[in-house]
Design an enzyme around this catalytic site. Structure first.
Site, PDB file in Angstrom:
ATOM      1  CD  GLU A   1      75.144 -24.403  50.022  1.00  0.00           C
ATOM      2  OE1 GLU A   1      75.044 -25.654  49.673  1.00  0.00           O
ATOM      3  OE2 GLU A   1      75.935 -23.441  49.181  1.00  0.00           O
TER       4      GLU A   1
ATOM      5  CE1 TYR B   1      76.369 -21.028  57.312  1.00  0.00           C
ATOM      6  CE2 TYR B   1      75.323 -22.698  55.327  1.00  0.00           C
ATOM      7  CZ  TYR B   1      76.321 -21.722  56.089  1.00  0.00           C
ATOM      8  OH  TYR B   1      76.163 -20.360  55.382  1.00  0.00           O
TER       9      TYR B   1
ATOM     10  NE  ARG C   1      70.963 -26.667  49.231  1.00  0.00           N
ATOM     11  CZ  ARG C   1      71.394 -25.333  49.748  1.00  0.00           C
ATOM     12  NH1 ARG C   1      70.943 -24.233  50.031  1.00  0.00           N
ATOM     13  NH2 ARG C   1      72.421 -24.757  48.003  1.00  0.00           N
TER      14      ARG C   1
ATOM     15  CG  HIS D   1      79.380 -20.606  52.255  1.00  0.00           C
ATOM     16  ND1 HIS D   1      78.950 -19.985  51.383  1.00  0.00           N
ATOM     17  CD2 HIS D   1      78.508 -20.974  53.596  1.00  0.00           C
ATOM     18  CE1 HIS D   1      77.338 -20.413  51.897  1.00  0.00           C
ATOM     19  NE2 HIS D   1      77.701 -20.548  52.972  1.00  0.00           N
TER      20      HIS D   1
ATOM     21  CD  GLN E   1      76.900  -5.471  41.433  1.00  0.00           C
ATOM     22  OE1 GLN E   1      76.016  -4.140  41.304  1.00  0.00           O
ATOM     23  NE2 GLN E   1      76.550  -6.281  40.317  1.00  0.00           N
TER      24      GLN E   1
END
Ligand code: NAP
Ligand code: SF4
Length: 679
Positions: free
Chosen positions: A166, A168, A216, A254, A341
């Protein structure tokens, strides 16, 4: 016999066994950061363990202060903190589940002024420019990962997950795009890989053999100048040698401008890539991203694409996912519709993560629905999200419920949402409620417009009669070219080749997508549209990170999306989803015009004046639209309220009938559930 033999079969890891193949993937709940929230955090994981999850992974915990995602974020760097976590691990073990702590160093994604990363390159999604970790600090950080893992072991965790995806810090160290170092930790792919490999080696040394070490791994970075597929596989081999027990998979940094988890990403879109990784290694491999039903999870395992399935949001939505699947009650599962949401949109706004469809998620100790002590006859009017949630939850508490809906089917605004290309998942919500009305014995009156006289005999009435489209006052609004969004999506009235969409809220964006795209997009078409290429087919170091060139189909019609405000269109959309909607419409050639005044509508089309702060003078524009679609908000439908109140029957108004402004299903379902907990 079970329908899900692969999903429910145990996995022997040598020193321990996972009771089935379901992992609850890491999601930052916001309960991990404060000592006072530990009991809530424990209840949150206990509920998932009770529901059958084999292994849960916590939200990211930093190995040191430099790695904080947010100031004073969860850190594992002392025995005092480790002992505090025992409340969480004990709660999970009480229900025979296992839990691993995710160790995450945010690197340049840290949202604080003292961030450090692989280099001084700033991330496009953070305002803070990082300082580069020194050679010694990189070494110390690898040790800090190992020490945090050892402390996690002391806290009673069954394992740790080293967060290497992601975007990081570990990703930042792995990719040439961010790692511009010339010391022992950069300069070549092999040197860039040293950091994660050292982390895993040092971790394994400290925790010993009888401890799960997941890693991961970023399978597809979806950013420029990232890892090649060859490097990804090489890293997997090195991690295996270094001692990982399981490789989990992550997709996209991200900062990537390709969506990877929103509802428009086809289900299980990345499982074939996981299968390639699985073929290359001997440790168990986990598939993740857009896997939200037991059927899909079972299929991935049965096809041999992965050994385990990671689901985070689906288990927020339904903690009993596994139990329901095992008991032949899969049709009672609240399926995650990937809307973000109440989960990721909250996380990224520094709020507690929950679920739009299950407001109890993250609030297990606060929103409690106990069996009622006094059974009452309660009428619920309206079978949209608010009315459905109220009816199902009130019936679940033991009340006798009758539900009145004037339409021939349940669903309300969700019936419209599920027609939007990329929002097909909303069908699952209607399926869930339909089934739960049956299971909980709610008497449903469809095609019935309830009158006050029908309702006065009940002990209480819940009015959830929803909304109707707002018709703005514009000269010529009665022109035959004008239709409402409800007519376009619900009644399928014919729409011309040039369309003006008035109002650029969530519905204006949805209507534009409805007018431009086909539903049920295939994985291949989706990949083409977003420029996602198969990284394992790279030729001569060609496209890295799975990022190629978009292939865009010509738009089906010309759409103008208009708003009166002078802010950029789509500002009010979801934090993690808005950019996807904006990009999709941009790629389809939608002309977005802000700062307009609607002057009149006539046979020529829509006449408007634009006042844009970029331009000195107002400009008059004629949009030669064949069809003008009103997406200009809603008005509450409350015709029953005064009569009911006058009759003296206790009346509760919820959802859009209560407040139409800023109406959204998240608020409606939460309000309904909280009411159900009180009555
Ligand atoms: P909305 O967000 O309130 O948008 C309606 C838009 O119409 C406003 O932004 C406003 O913009 C314009 N408008 C309001 N009154 C007007 C008037 N009298 N004349 C002309 N324009 C007027 O509502 P919505 O799009 O109907 O969506 C309703 C709710 O559903 C949203 O709040 C959202 O929570 C939910 N929803 C979300 C999504 C999503 O996130 N993807 C999708 C669908 C629905 P201007 O005044 O600037 O023109
Ligand atoms: Fe899934 Fe939406 Fe619930 Fe998040 S809020 S868990 S995306 S249904």
């Amino acid at each position: 016999m079970t329908e899900y033999p692969h999903l429910l079969s145990p996995l022997d890891l040598g020193h321990t066994t996972l009771r089935n193949r379901v992992i609850m993937g890491s999601i930052h709940s916001k309960l991990e950061d404060r000592a006072k929230d530990v009991p809530k955090w424990a209840a949150y994981f206990a509920e998932r363990a009770k529901g059958g999850v084999a292994l849960s992974i916590t939200g990211g915990i930093s190995p040191n202060r430099t790695g904080w995602l947010l100031p004073f974020g969860g850190t594992m760097n002392s025995t005092r903190i480790a002992d505090r976590h025992k409340v969480v691990t004990d709660a999970v073990h009480e229900h025979d589940g296992k839990i691993a702590m995710q160790v995450l160093h945010a690197g340049r994604y840290g949202y604080h002024p003292f961030v450090k990363g692989a280099s001084t390159r700033k991330s496009p999604i953070s305002p803070f420019k990082p300082r580069a970790l020194s050679t010694k600090e990189v070494d110390q950080t690898a040790t800090d990962f190992a020490k945090a893992s050892k402390l996690a072991q002391r806290a009673g965790y069954d394992g740790v997950e080293i967060m290497g995806s992601e975007g990081y810090l570990i990703n930042q160290m792995l990719a040439a795009r961010t790692n511009t170092r010339t010391d022992a930790w950069g300069g070549t792919a092999a040197k860039r890989m040293r950091f994660p490999v050292e982390i895993v080696k040092r971790t394994r040394e400290l925790v010993g053999d009888d401890f799960i070490v997941l890693y991961r791994m970023s399978l597809l970075d979806l950013v420029d100048n990232a890892q090649s597929w060859e490097e990804t596989i090489e890293l997997a081999h090195l991690l295996e040698e270094a001692g990982v027990s399981i490789i989990n998979t992550g997709i996209g940094w991200h900062e990537a401008r390709v969506p990877t988890i929103v509802t428009s990403v086809p289900r299980a879109a990345f499982a074939p890539l996981t299968a390639r990784l699985k073929a290359a290694v001997s440790v168990p491999v986990v598939a993740s991203n857009r896997i939200n039903t037991p059927e899909i999870a079972e299929q991935i395992l049965a096809d041999g694409q992965a050994d385990l399935i990671s689901m985070a949001r689906p288990l927020l939505a339904d903690p009993d996912f596994v139990t329901k699947a095992a008991e032949g009650r899969a049709d009672e599962i609240i399926t995650c519709i990937a809307c973000n949401q109440a989960c990721l949109d909250h996380t990224f706004k520094n709020q507690r993560a929950s679920c739009m469809l299950n407001p109890r998620a993250g609030f297990e100790t606060e929103l409690v629905l106990l069996p009622t002590r006094k059974v009452e006859r309660i009428a619920v009017v309206g079978a949209g999200p608010a009315g459905l949630a109220a009816a199902v939850e009130l019936a679940g508490r033991g009340h006798e419920i009758e539900l009145f809906e004037q339409a021939p089917e349940i669903g309300g605004q969700f019936k419209l949402a599920m027609e939007i290309p990329g929002k097909e998942e909303f069908k699952e919500t209607i399926r869930y409620y339909r089934r739960m009305l049956e299971v909980r014995g709610v008497k449903v009156h469809l095609g019935t417009r309830a009158l006050v006289s029908d309702l006065t005999g009940f002990d209480q009435v819940v009015v959830a009669s929803g909304v109707e489209p707002r018709i703005p006052t514009i000269p010529g609004i009665d022109h035959p070219s004008v239709v409402t969004y409800q007519q376009v999506i619900g009644d399928r009235v014919p729409v011309g080749q040039t369309v003006a969409v008035l109002g650029a809220g969530g519905i204006g964006f949805d209507v534009s997508e409805f007018l431009l795209h086909e539903p049920d997009e295939s994985v291949e078409d989706w990949q083409e549209r977003w420029g996602v290429v198969d990284p394992s087919l790279e030729v001569d170091g060609g496209e890295r990170g799975g990022l190629g060139t978009k292939v865009l189909a010509p738009p089906r019609r010309k759409v103008y999306l208009l708003q009166r405000k002078t802010s950029d269109l789509g500002k009010g959309l979801g934090k993690t989803t808005g950019w996807v909607h904006r990009q999709t419409l941009k790629d389809s050639g939608v002309e977005m015009i802000k700062g307009v005044t609607y002057d009149r509508i006539d046979d020529e089309g829509l006449h408007l004046t634009q006042r844009d702060h970029d331009k000195a003078e107002p400009v008059e524009i004629l949009v030669k639209a064949d069809t003008i679609v009103l997406c200009t908000g809603q008005e509450s439908v409350r015709d029953l309220v005064d009569g009911l109140e006058a009759s003296g029957v206790p009346t509760h108004v919820i959802g859009g009938a209560d407040v139409a402004a800023e109406l959204d299903a998240k608020r409606a379902i939460k309000q309904a559930t909280e009411l159900a907990a009180r009555l």
